[in-house]
Write a protein that holds these residues in place. Sequence first.
Motif, PDB file in Angstrom:
ATOM      1  N   ALA A  59      20.931  26.632  66.870  1.00 19.43           N
ATOM      2  CA  ALA A  59      22.158  27.336  67.245  1.00 19.43           C
ATOM      3  C   ALA A  59      22.109  27.694  68.721  1.00 19.43           C
ATOM      4  O   ALA A  59      21.041  27.949  69.282  1.00 19.43           O
ATOM      5  CB  ALA A  59      22.330  28.597  66.402  1.00 19.43           C
ATOM      6  N   ASP A  60      23.275  27.709  69.320  1.00 17.52           N
ATOM      7  CA  ASP A  60      23.401  28.163  70.705  1.00 17.52           C
ATOM      8  C   ASP A  60      23.555  29.678  70.779  1.00 17.52           C
ATOM      9  O   ASP A  60      23.336  30.278  71.822  1.00 17.52           O
ATOM     10  CB  ASP A  60      24.614  27.494  71.348  1.00 17.52           C
ATOM     11  CG  ASP A  60      24.537  25.983  71.272  1.00 17.52           C
ATOM     12  OD1 ASP A  60      23.851  25.381  72.117  1.00 17.52           O
ATOM     13  OD2 ASP A  60      25.139  25.409  70.344  1.00 17.52           O
ATOM     14  N   GLY A 100      17.829  29.169  67.628  1.00 18.91           N
ATOM     15  CA  GLY A 100      18.166  28.979  66.224  1.00 18.91           C
ATOM     16  C   GLY A 100      17.406  29.933  65.335  1.00 18.91           C
ATOM     17  O   GLY A 100      16.856  30.943  65.806  1.00 18.91           O
ATOM     18  N   VAL A 101      17.364  29.613  64.049  1.00 20.14           N
ATOM     19  CA  VAL A 101      16.653  30.431  63.073  1.00 20.14           C
ATOM     20  C   VAL A 101      15.873  29.530  62.127  1.00 20.14           C
ATOM     21  O   VAL A 101      16.202  28.346  61.951  1.00 20.14           O
ATOM     22  CB  VAL A 101      17.625  31.318  62.254  1.00 20.14           C
ATOM     23  CG1 VAL A 101      18.296  32.356  63.129  1.00 20.14           C
ATOM     24  CG2 VAL A 101      18.657  30.474  61.520  1.00 20.14           C
ATOM     25  N   ARG A 145      28.051  24.829  70.872  1.00 18.53           N
ATOM     26  CA  ARG A 145      28.618  23.964  69.837  1.00 18.53           C
ATOM     27  C   ARG A 145      28.437  24.561  68.444  1.00 18.53           C
ATOM     28  O   ARG A 145      29.161  24.222  67.537  1.00 18.53           O
ATOM     29  CB  ARG A 145      27.961  22.581  69.887  1.00 18.53           C
ATOM     30  CG  ARG A 145      28.269  21.800  71.156  1.00 18.53           C
ATOM     31  CD  ARG A 145      27.735  20.382  71.051  1.00 18.53           C
ATOM     32  NE  ARG A 145      26.282  20.346  70.861  1.00 18.53           N
ATOM     33  CZ  ARG A 145      25.411  20.342  71.862  1.00 18.53           C
ATOM     34  NH1 ARG A 145      25.830  20.403  73.121  1.00 18.53           N
ATOM     35  NH2 ARG A 145      24.106  20.303  71.622  1.00 18.53           N
ATOM     36  N   HIS A 146      27.424  25.436  68.311  1.00 20.04           N
ATOM     37  CA  HIS A 146      27.129  25.961  66.981  1.00 20.04           C
ATOM     38  C   HIS A 146      26.599  27.386  67.087  1.00 20.04           C
ATOM     39  O   HIS A 146      25.781  27.690  67.951  1.00 20.04           O
ATOM     40  CB  HIS A 146      26.095  25.090  66.264  1.00 20.04           C
ATOM     41  CG  HIS A 146      25.808  25.542  64.870  1.00 20.04           C
ATOM     42  ND1 HIS A 146      24.531  25.774  64.406  1.00 20.04           N
ATOM     43  CD2 HIS A 146      26.637  25.830  63.822  1.00 20.04           C
ATOM     44  CE1 HIS A 146      24.584  26.159  63.143  1.00 20.04           C
ATOM     45  NE2 HIS A 146      25.842  26.203  62.766  1.00 20.04           N
ATOM     46  N   GLU A 172      36.504  30.822  67.203  1.00 21.03           N
ATOM     47  CA  GLU A 172      37.405  30.406  68.273  1.00 21.03           C
ATOM     48  C   GLU A 172      36.710  29.474  69.260  1.00 21.03           C
ATOM     49  O   GLU A 172      37.376  28.757  70.006  1.00 21.03           O
ATOM     50  CB  GLU A 172      37.927  31.625  69.035  1.00 21.03           C
ATOM     51  CG  GLU A 172      38.836  32.534  68.229  1.00 21.03           C
ATOM     52  CD  GLU A 172      39.401  33.650  69.094  1.00 21.03           C
ATOM     53  OE1 GLU A 172      39.287  33.562  70.345  1.00 21.03           O
ATOM     54  OE2 GLU A 172      39.956  34.610  68.532  1.00 21.03           O
ATOM     55  N   HIS A 173      35.373  29.496  69.283  1.00 24.61           N
ATOM     56  CA  HIS A 173      34.630  28.810  70.333  1.00 24.61           C
ATOM     57  C   HIS A 173      33.589  27.830  69.814  1.00 24.61           C
ATOM     58  O   HIS A 173      33.059  27.034  70.594  1.00 24.61           O
ATOM     59  CB  HIS A 173      33.908  29.845  71.211  1.00 24.61           C
ATOM     60  CG  HIS A 173      34.804  30.932  71.701  1.00 24.61           C
ATOM     61  ND1 HIS A 173      35.604  30.788  72.809  1.00 24.61           N
ATOM     62  CD2 HIS A 173      35.032  32.185  71.223  1.00 24.61           C
ATOM     63  CE1 HIS A 173      36.283  31.912  73.005  1.00 24.61           C
ATOM     64  NE2 HIS A 173      35.943  32.779  72.058  1.00 24.61           N
ATOM     65  N   ALA A 174      33.236  27.912  68.533  1.00 24.24           N
ATOM     66  CA  ALA A 174      32.120  27.109  68.029  1.00 24.24           C
ATOM     67  C   ALA A 174      32.261  26.917  66.531  1.00 24.24           C
ATOM     68  O   ALA A 174      33.000  27.642  65.865  1.00 24.24           O
ATOM     69  CB  ALA A 174      30.791  27.815  68.337  1.00 24.24           C
ATOM     70  N   THR A 175      31.541  25.934  66.004  1.00 24.58           N
ATOM     71  CA  THR A 175      31.362  25.899  64.558  1.00 24.58           C
ATOM     72  C   THR A 175      30.380  27.007  64.196  1.00 24.58           C
ATOM     73  O   THR A 175      29.510  27.368  65.002  1.00 24.58           O
ATOM     74  CB  THR A 175      30.821  24.547  64.086  1.00 24.58           C
ATOM     75  OG1 THR A 175      29.562  24.293  64.729  1.00 24.58           O
ATOM     76  CG2 THR A 175      31.796  23.431  64.399  1.00 24.58           C
ATOM     77  N   VAL A 176      30.535  27.565  62.999  1.00 23.76           N
ATOM     78  CA  VAL A 176      29.758  28.744  62.616  1.00 23.76           C
ATOM     79  C   VAL A 176      29.157  28.528  61.237  1.00 23.76           C
ATOM     80  O   VAL A 176      29.851  28.092  60.310  1.00 23.76           O
ATOM     81  CB  VAL A 176      30.633  30.014  62.587  1.00 23.76           C
ATOM     82  CG1 VAL A 176      29.773  31.241  62.262  1.00 23.76           C
ATOM     83  CG2 VAL A 176      31.369  30.206  63.910  1.00 23.76           C
ATOM     84  N   THR A 177      27.866  28.861  61.107  1.00 26.67           N
ATOM     85  CA  THR A 177      27.213  28.887  59.802  1.00 26.67           C
ATOM     86  C   THR A 177      26.849  30.327  59.466  1.00 26.67           C
ATOM     87  O   THR A 177      26.131  30.984  60.237  1.00 26.67           O
ATOM     88  CB  THR A 177      25.940  28.027  59.776  1.00 26.67           C
ATOM     89  OG1 THR A 177      26.277  26.679  60.110  1.00 26.67           O
ATOM     90  CG2 THR A 177      25.283  28.059  58.407  1.00 26.67           C
TER      91      THR A 177
END
Length: 477
Positions: A167-168, A152-153, A8-9, A28-33
Motif C-alpha cells: 500500500a502507498d 504495506g501491512v 494507487r492503493h 476519491e484518490h486510490a483503490t482501497v482495501t
Amino acid sequence: MTQSSAPRHAVVIGGSLIGLLAAAVLAEHATVTVIDADLLPEGPAPRRGLPQARHTHLLWSGGARAIERILPGITDEWTDAGALRRSLPTDLVTMTAQGWLPRCGEKQFNISCSRDLLDSVVRARVTGLEGVSTLQRSRVRGLEGTAERITGVRVDTPDEQDRLVSADLVVDASGRGSRATSWLGALGVNGIRRAEVDSGLVYATRIFEAPPGAHAAGFPIVNVQSDPRVPVPGQTATIAPIEDGRWQVTLSGTRGGEPTGDPDLFVPFAKGVRDPIVGELLEGRKPLTDVAVTQGTANRRVFFEKAELPDGFFAVGDAVATFNPLYGQGMSVAAQGLLAVRELLRAKGPGHPGIGREAQRALSPTVSTAWELATAQDILYPGATGTEPRPGAGPLGAYVGRLMKGATTDEVLTGALFDVITMSEVPAHWLRPSVFWHVLRASDRGASPVPPLTAAERAVAGLAPAADPANPVGRGR
C-alpha cells in the motif's frame, strides 16, 4: 503534485464506522482495501469486534453533518432504515448537573438508533463504492516498511499466513485495541506519548419493549445525568427510543457506584439516580435482552501527531483517542477529523511527501477539544485517576457552570449549550459576546422542578399526571 503521483492503493485497518468513512475519503484518490478480523454482516447485526455496540449510541448533529458531507444522503438512508432523527432539545427530557433543560424549539439534533443499524447503512454504502474492497476474517500482523516509510501491512487471512498487502498509504482504524504503537516500535519508532483519565465508569444496557403508541407519539429521549461537583460516584440513566419500537436503556456509574449485570437490580438502579424518572418509565416494561455490561471506559489518548511517524501512515478514531462513552463524542470527533483529512488530500494530493504526518496533525484539533471537555469532568469523580485539570480550569469551569445553570431557563444559553455538546461549535463559542452577556445574567429561577414530560407522554408511558410543580415531591434531588 499531479494525479499520476497519487497512491494507487490504500489499506484501512478496521471495518467499523470510522474505518469505512476513512475508506470513503481515500476512495476519491486510490483503490482501497478494508481489512477486518470479523466477517462483516450484510445488515444490522452484532459484530464480535464491536462489543460496545450493545450500548446506547447517539450520533450528535455535528458528527451527522460531517458524515453527510462524506456520504451525501446518508441521513435519509438511516431514517429510511428505521433510525430516528430527534430534535434537540425538543425531543429530549434531560436533567443536567444544574437541573432540567427546557424543551424549546430545535437548536441541534441527533440520530437515535442501534449502533448495528447505524454501521450497517454506512457499510452498505461504502462497500458499494467503486474501488473499495474488503479483506475479512483477516488479522494484521504488523506494518511493512521502515521508520521513514510504510509500504504495506502483513496479514493473516483465512487462506494465507503472513501475506504482504502492499500500500502507498495505511490508515489504522482498528479501535481501542489498536497495536499501532507496537507495530511502529518494531520499526524503530518509539516514545509515542500517551495520556489517560479514568473515572472507573462501568455501564450496563438492556433493551425493552416500548409502550404501545410511544413510537407513533414521538416519545422523547429521557436522560438523568450525574453532578461531578458532588463528591459521590456519578450515576446516570438514559432511555433512547430506537428502531422497531424499542427502548435502549443504558445505566452508568463511576468507581464505587457501578451498575451490575443482575437483571433484578437494573430498574432499582435507574430509580436510584438523581431523579427516578427512568426507573419509573421502565416499570412493567418487557425486557427484550439480557443486561450487557462494559468496563474499561477510560479516556485514553495517543499523541501520534507529536511523533516522527513514518510517511504513508496515520491513525484515526479510537486508535487515536477514546472518550468516556457517556459524552457521545467518539463517532463525531472521528468523522470531523476525517473531513479535515479530506480537505488536506484534495488540496495537496495524496502523493504529497509527508501526507500521512500532515493528516495526523489535521485530525488533532478536534481530538484535543473533545479530550479537554471529557477529562475536565471525569477527573472530578471520586477515585478518578489521570491528569489533573490544567491551571486556569477553575475559573473557566465556574463560567461553564453558570452557563449551564442559565441553560435551564434561557433559550439562548440552551442553544449555546447544545451547539457545543453536539460538536457543532467549538467551546470558544461560549465566550462570544452574544453568549457572554446572557451568562452574566444567568439564573435558574423558574426552571422546571420535575421532568418536562407532556401530559400525553406521561399517559402513553402509563405514568400518573405530574405533581404540582409548586410542591414537587422527591424530584430534582
